[in-house]
Design a protein around this motif. Sequence first.
Motif, short mmCIF file in Angstrom:
data_model
loop_
_atom_site.label_atom_id
_atom_site.label_comp_id
_atom_site.label_asym_id
_atom_site.label_seq_id
_atom_site.Cartn_x
_atom_site.Cartn_y
_atom_site.Cartn_z
N PHE A 23 0.86 -1.19 0.00
CA PHE A 23 0.00 0.00 0.00
C PHE A 23 0.89 1.23 0.00
O PHE A 23 1.74 1.43 0.89
N ASN A 24 0.72 2.07 -1.02
CA ASN A 24 1.45 3.32 -1.16
C ASN A 24 0.57 4.45 -0.63
O ASN A 24 -0.42 4.81 -1.25
N ALA A 25 0.94 5.00 0.52
CA ALA A 25 0.09 6.00 1.18
C ALA A 25 -0.05 7.27 0.35
O ALA A 25 -1.01 8.02 0.54
N SER A 26 0.86 7.52 -0.57
CA SER A 26 0.76 8.72 -1.41
C SER A 26 -0.13 8.50 -2.63
O SER A 26 -0.34 9.43 -3.40
N ARG A 27 -0.66 7.29 -2.77
CA ARG A 27 -1.47 6.99 -3.95
C ARG A 27 -2.75 6.21 -3.62
O ARG A 27 -3.84 6.53 -4.10
N ASP A 28 -2.63 5.17 -2.80
CA ASP A 28 -3.66 4.13 -2.75
C ASP A 28 -4.86 4.44 -1.86
O ASP A 28 -5.77 3.60 -1.74
N TYR A 29 -4.90 5.61 -1.24
CA TYR A 29 -6.09 5.97 -0.49
C TYR A 29 -7.25 6.35 -1.43
O TYR A 29 -8.39 6.51 -0.97
N LEU A 30 -6.95 6.47 -2.72
CA LEU A 30 -7.98 6.69 -3.73
C LEU A 30 -7.78 5.70 -4.86
O LEU A 30 -6.65 5.31 -5.16
N TRP A 31 -8.87 5.28 -5.48
CA TRP A 31 -8.76 4.55 -6.73
C TRP A 31 -8.45 5.54 -7.85
O TRP A 31 -8.79 6.73 -7.77
N PRO A 32 -7.81 5.07 -8.92
CA PRO A 32 -7.57 5.97 -10.05
C PRO A 32 -8.86 6.26 -10.82
O PRO A 32 -9.81 5.48 -10.76
N ILE A 33 -8.87 7.37 -11.51
CA ILE A 33 -9.97 7.65 -12.43
C ILE A 33 -9.82 6.69 -13.61
O ILE A 33 -8.72 6.49 -14.13
N PRO A 34 -10.91 6.04 -14.04
CA PRO A 34 -10.79 5.05 -15.13
C PRO A 34 -10.18 5.65 -16.40
O PRO A 34 -10.43 6.81 -16.75
N GLU A 35 -9.40 4.85 -17.09
CA GLU A 35 -8.73 5.30 -18.30
C GLU A 35 -9.74 5.72 -19.36
O GLU A 35 -9.50 6.68 -20.11
N THR A 36 -10.87 5.04 -19.42
CA THR A 36 -11.89 5.42 -20.40
C THR A 36 -12.37 6.84 -20.20
O THR A 36 -12.63 7.56 -21.17
#
Length: 557
Positions: free
Chosen positions: A530-543
Motif C-alpha cells: 500500500f502506497n500511502a501517497s497513492r492508494d487511499y484513492l482509486w484511479p480515475i478510469p482510463e476510459t
Amino acid sequence: MKNRNYILVLLLITLHVSCSDFLDRYPMDAPSNATFLSNQKEMEMGVISCYNPLWLTYWGLPFNLAFDYATDIGYERNAYGLHTLPQGAATPTVDIIRDYWASFYDGIAYCNYFINNMHNGETNVDPVIFNRLKSEARFLRALYYSYLTELYGDVPLITKVLTVTSQEARTPKSQVVDFILSELTEIVQYLPEENNPLSGKIAKGAALALKARTALYNEKWNDAIDASSKVISMEGEQYIIEKDFSKLFTLAGESSKEIILSVQYLKPYMVHPTYRQLGSRTAGGYTNKKPAYQLQDAFECIDGLPIDKSPLYDPMNPYQNRDPRLEYTLAVPGSVFLGYQFETHGDSVLIWNYRNNTRVNNLEVTNAYGTWTGLCFRKYCNLEDAADPNNSDTNPILIRYAEVLLTYAEAKIKAGQIDQSVLDAINKIRSRESVNMPHVTTTDPQELFQIICRERKVEFAGEGLRLFDIRRWKMAEKVLNEPLLGRMKKTYPGIPHMDEYGNSYYDQSVIASPGESVDYKMRLVDERHFNASRDYLWPIPETEMQANPNMTQNPNY
C-alpha cells in the motif's frame, strides 16, 4: 415474503435514459421527454430505473460485499482487478474501477432524468406521492455520489441531464459531500417513517442513516451525531437490534427491522451466485473469495479481552471461548458448514456429510483450490442455496441499525461528547441476545475509539464496510503492508501480537517462504503493498481520461 410486485415492475421497463435517447418528435416505441412521467403510474415505473445500479455485481458478488476483498480481511483468488487492488497494483484500466464508476454514474443519469422531468405530471399526482418519489431518486443519487467520493475523491457533480458532448471537470470532494448532506437533509420530510425492509424502498431512517455515514466518513461529527440520534429515537417502533445475529444474512432474516436498506433479489428474475463464490469446495462452492486467517484473531474471548491477553485463549483450541460472532461470521475448522464437517487439518482427508450421514472426501484438503486460508465466510452463504448455488436471492444489506449505533458512538467520541449514551450504543450491539459479550465501561476517549475500531471490524466483516474504515482511519498503510495468511495444515500458529485496533501480527518465523511446506508454517496467501501517497484513492478510469479532456487523474497514477 419477497416483494414480488417491486421486482416485476422492474422487469416491465427498460429505461436506460439519457438526453441522446430521445428525438424531438414523439417516438412510438420509447418514452418521450415531453410526455413521459405525466402521471403517477409512469412516475412509479420511472423511479425504478434509478435503483438499477444497486444490482451491480462484481464477478457474481453483490457490489457492496466485494469491497472487503480489497482489504486486509479478505482475499480474491482469481486474477481479476479486485485481486490486484490490495497488492498495490491498481491501474486506471482495472475492471472494478471502471465498472463501479460507470454504474454509479449511470444511476446518477437515471436519477437526473427522473428528477428533471417530473414536472411533466406534477399537477396530475398527489403532492405527497410526488414528493416521495422525487425524494427516492434524490436519495439514490446521493448514495451513488457517496460511493464515488469515497472511492475516487473529487468527482464531477452533475445534477442535470447532459448532452453527448458534455465534458465535466471534477468537483472538489468537500463540495460533493456538502451536496449529499444537503439533499439528505431536505428529503427526510417527504419520506415515510415506516421501515419495511422487504419493500426495498427508502424510508426516513435510510436517509438519516446515509447522512450519518457520510458525515462520519468526512469528519463532520455534529452532523453525524444529529442524524444518527434521530434514527436512534425511532428504536423499538421502526428499528431494532436483531436478537439472532446470524439470522440477518439469511432469507429468514430479510424482514428484520435491524435492516434499514437492502438490495431486493427474487428468483428467478434477479439472483446472484454468492453461495458459489463463498461456499466450501466440499459443499459445491469455489471459495473464490475468502477471509484472511488474521480476521479470526480480531474476535475477543468471552471475557472481553483480546486473544493475546485473555487467559481463556488456548492456541491449540483457538475457537473455544470466543465472541459468538466469530462462528456466526466465519466457518472455522471443527464446525459444521453447509451441511458438511468443515476441517482444514492436512490429515483430515475424509469428513462427514451431515446431509446424508456419510463419509466423503474432504476437498478443503485434497483440492488445490480449497480455502487456502483455513476459513470461509458464512454471511450470505446459506444451505438453502446448495441445490442451486449460482442463483441465490438473499438480499444483501446496504445499511443496518448496528452501523447507526456505532456511527453515533464514534462521532460522539471524536466530538469530545462522551456520555452514557456512547456506552449504551456500543453495548446494545455487544449484548444482543445471541452475542452477549461483556459491556464496555471505560470513558477514556482513546480506549473507546479503539473499541469502536475493533467492534466495526468484527460486527461488519464480510459486509463491505472495512475498505472505507481503514481508509478514513488512515490505517490502510499499516494493515495493507502486511501479508495475508492462511493457517498451518497440521497445527495452529500460536498467539499473535494484537494491536489496540484488533489487528494481528505474526512473527516471520511461523510464515512459510515461497515453496516451503505449509504443514507446520502458515501459508503466505498474498503479499500486500500500500502506497500511502497513492492508494487511499482509486484511479480515475482510463476510459474517462481518454473521453474527457477536462478530467484529471488522481496523484501518482
